[in-house]
Design a protein around this motif. Structure first.
Motif, PDB file in Angstrom:
ATOM      1  N   GLN A 172      33.760  41.738  46.753  1.00 11.35           N
ATOM      2  CA  GLN A 172      33.540  42.239  45.391  1.00 11.35           C
ATOM      3  C   GLN A 172      34.865  42.495  44.690  1.00 11.35           C
ATOM      4  OE1 GLN A 172      30.520  42.578  43.991  1.00 11.35           O
ATOM      5  NE2 GLN A 172      29.510  41.927  45.852  1.00 11.35           N
ATOM      6  N   VAL A 186      36.841  39.191  43.937  1.00 14.99           N
ATOM      7  CA  VAL A 186      36.278  38.387  42.848  1.00 14.99           C
ATOM      8  C   VAL A 186      36.604  39.040  41.496  1.00 14.99           C
ATOM      9  CG1 VAL A 186      33.902  39.222  42.503  1.00 14.99           C
ATOM     10  CG2 VAL A 186      34.349  36.798  42.473  1.00 14.99           C
ATOM     11  N   THR A 246      38.824  37.148  38.778  1.00 18.90           N
ATOM     12  CA  THR A 246      38.283  36.959  37.430  1.00 18.90           C
ATOM     13  C   THR A 246      39.248  37.507  36.381  1.00 18.90           C
ATOM     14  OG1 THR A 246      36.070  37.154  38.344  1.00 18.90           O
ATOM     15  CG2 THR A 246      36.256  37.392  35.974  1.00 18.90           C
ATOM     16  N   VAL A 294      32.806  38.671  28.450  1.00 20.10           N
ATOM     17  CA  VAL A 294      31.542  38.527  29.193  1.00 20.10           C
ATOM     18  C   VAL A 294      31.787  38.674  30.699  1.00 20.10           C
ATOM     19  CG1 VAL A 294      29.627  36.969  29.729  1.00 20.10           C
ATOM     20  CG2 VAL A 294      30.454  37.146  27.397  1.00 20.10           C
ATOM     21  N   ALA A 295      32.889  38.084  31.174  1.00 23.47           N
ATOM     22  CA  ALA A 295      33.190  38.192  32.609  1.00 23.47           C
ATOM     23  C   ALA A 295      33.401  39.650  33.004  1.00 23.47           C
ATOM     24  CB  ALA A 295      34.430  37.372  32.946  1.00 23.47           C
ATOM     25  N   VAL A 302      30.059  41.402  33.034  1.00 25.04           N
ATOM     26  CA  VAL A 302      29.274  41.012  34.221  1.00 25.04           C
ATOM     27  C   VAL A 302      29.776  41.767  35.445  1.00 25.04           C
ATOM     28  CG1 VAL A 302      28.846  39.091  35.822  1.00 25.04           C
ATOM     29  CG2 VAL A 302      28.506  38.760  33.380  1.00 25.04           C
ATOM     30  N   GLU A 303      31.093  41.899  35.537  1.00 20.23           N
ATOM     31  CA  GLU A 303      31.659  42.640  36.674  1.00 20.23           C
ATOM     32  C   GLU A 303      31.232  44.102  36.651  1.00 20.23           C
ATOM     33  OE1 GLU A 303      33.148  41.701  39.348  1.00 20.23           O
ATOM     34  OE2 GLU A 303      33.130  39.609  38.719  1.00 20.23           O
ATOM     35  N   ARG A 308      23.017  42.660  38.470  1.00 16.78           N
ATOM     36  CA  ARG A 308      23.778  41.422  38.682  1.00 16.78           C
ATOM     37  C   ARG A 308      23.025  40.512  39.652  1.00 16.78           C
ATOM     38  NH1 ARG A 308      29.221  43.327  39.462  1.00 16.78           N
ATOM     39  NH2 ARG A 308      28.673  43.501  41.649  1.00 16.78           N
TER      40      ARG A 308
END
Lengths: 228, 211
Positions: B50, B53, B57, B143-144, B147-148, B155
């Motif tokens: 997690q 990523v 990102t 947006v990324a 989302v995170e 999610r």
């Protein structure tokens, strides 16, 4: 059907061609709908990108795990082989006999002959030994040489200064003896060196010619020392 | 081994080989010190995945970036202003891990009640910087980040629906939510999506992103 559902169906390619055409036409005329579709599309892309990253991370982890596994297996095999070799050498040095016949492959390809002379001369029994005499080579069986543990290692059998027999089963042993010869030469210990060389020159291998000339030189030096 | 600056630049150009190398380095670093930081060992791998990523990102979407003028590493803070990154990327990863760990522990303590769903999203997304980033890149970054910041539950549902293309029944099955109906899941998915869209739109408005 709700707009959100329609958008989902559109982005998941669940619409029929007709439905899709109608929806696209609707989105062309409706700015709010078009923006909504674009937003969900961007979110979908972000989710996809995230999952792709996780997927690649898993692949990398797997790759490194496999690499470790491969090296681990190779290291284990090597360790077992070394262990077996050491064990054979140890058991051979004590004159023990392993009754289990084993297959020795690649002895010849290593460029070192298997030399087993009269095993009874020094009281060592080599049961089931494959004997290779100077002229009598059992070519048919050369790939599989059944041999006991005694044969599988080099045993430098000293039965008197002039009667040294060597049994070579591997290049490792052959090379080890060569190193010993060089070491003795360095120490000018001709008393031990000459008998060893005399036996060594009988073995066909890459150091044979060097050993031959070395033996002659050593004998010359030893004689000169004696004369003095 | 490369420097943080080299890593950032190459990850931003989607260099797969360097990204992989960076991943392994981070993993070694993380697993080397994990036991000093956290009590629970069973979730180590998940926490790392997690956290990494997120870091990846942030670098890829240029939230963490190398300033061309001074060659230093910056990150956009919660007010959208660039702040010089005073720690290494590895240390930054540990920061993410610490947050994720706290989330795990809280969720575990609450025994499955996802109170974090209602958590206020951090607004540290963008600022009026980077003239070289176009609207599309800005949108992707926002947006990324959103989302995170989604709750793991949301999610998961959205990923299964949009990425895996699963039907609601299958999602229900895969999640093992025995006490939830298909309509309940549909409603949850809708709420998650609305919440996410709301956050995204809010940030678009705040930072005047054309949309």
């Amino acid at each position: 059907m709700k707009t959100a559902d329609k958008i989902d169906r559109y982005l998941r390619n669940e619409m029929t061609d007709k439905e899709q055409q109608q929806f696209e036409q609707q989105a062309m005329n409706d700015v709010a709908l078009r923006r909504e579709v674009e937003l969900v599309y961007v979110i979908k892309r972000a989710l996809t990108a995230r999952q792709e990253k996780l997927k690649r991370m898993r692949e990398w982890s797997r790759k490194i795990r496999n690499t470790f596994l491969r090296y681990g297996v190779a290291a284990s095999v090597a360790a077992v082989a070394v262990g077996a070799l050491v064990s054979y050498m140890h058991s051979g040095a004590e004159g023990s006999i392993a009754d289990n016949a084993v297959t020795v492959a690649g002895v010849r390809t290593n460029g070192v002959d298997v030399v087993v002379r009269d095993p009874h001369a020094d009281g060592v029994t080599a049961r089931g030994a494959h004997t290779v005499d100077d002229g009598a080579d059992s070519a048919g069986d050369s790939e599989k040489v059944h041999s006991s543990a005694v044969e599988r290692k080099l045993v430098a059998l000293h039965s008197g200064a002039s009667n040294v027999e060597h049994r070579y089963m591997s290049v490792v042993d052959y090379e080890r003896d060569w190193k010993q010869i060089l070491s003795l030469l360095h120490k000018d210990n001709y008393a031990e060196l000459i008998p060893l060389l005399e036996a060594y020159v009988q073995i066909s291998g890459k150091h044979q010619s060097a050993a031959d000339s070395l033996l002659q030189r050593c004998q010359g030096r030893a004689n000169a020392t004696l004369r003095r | 081994m490369q420097t943080d600056i080299e890593y950032i630049k190459k990850i931003q150009t989607y260099d797969e080989r360097v990204t992989e190398q960076f991943y392994h380095e981070c993993k070694n670093f993380f697993f080397g010190i994990y036991h000093q930081l956290f009590m629970r060992k069973d979730i180590m791998e998940d926490i790392f995945q997690q956290s990494f990523v997120k870091l990846w990102t942030e670098i890829e979407t240029r939230r963490i970036y190398v300033c061309e003028d001074d060659g230093m590493v910056y990150r956009l803070d919660r007010n959208g202003r660039p702040q010089q990154l005073l720690c290494t990327l590895h240390q930054f990863l540990i920061g993410f891990a610490r947050n994720d760990y706290q989330e795990w522990v809280r969720r575990d303590t609450l025994n499955g009640h996802h109170a974090l769903d209602d958590r206020e999203m951090l607004t540290d997304v963008v600022g009026e910087v980077f003239p070289y980033l176009n609207d599309r890149q800005w949108r992707e970054q926002i947006v990324a980040a959103c989302v995170e910041e989604l709750s793991p539950r949301c999610r998961d549902i959205l990923t299964k629906f949009y990425y895996c293309g699963m039907k609601l029944e299958d999602i229900l099955l895969s999640r093992g939510d025995s006490c939830m109906s298909k309509n309940g899941l549909k409603s949850s998915k809708y709420k998650c999506m609305e919440r996410l869209k709301g956050k995204v739109m809010h940030l678009f408005d705040v930072y005047k992103i054309k949309y």
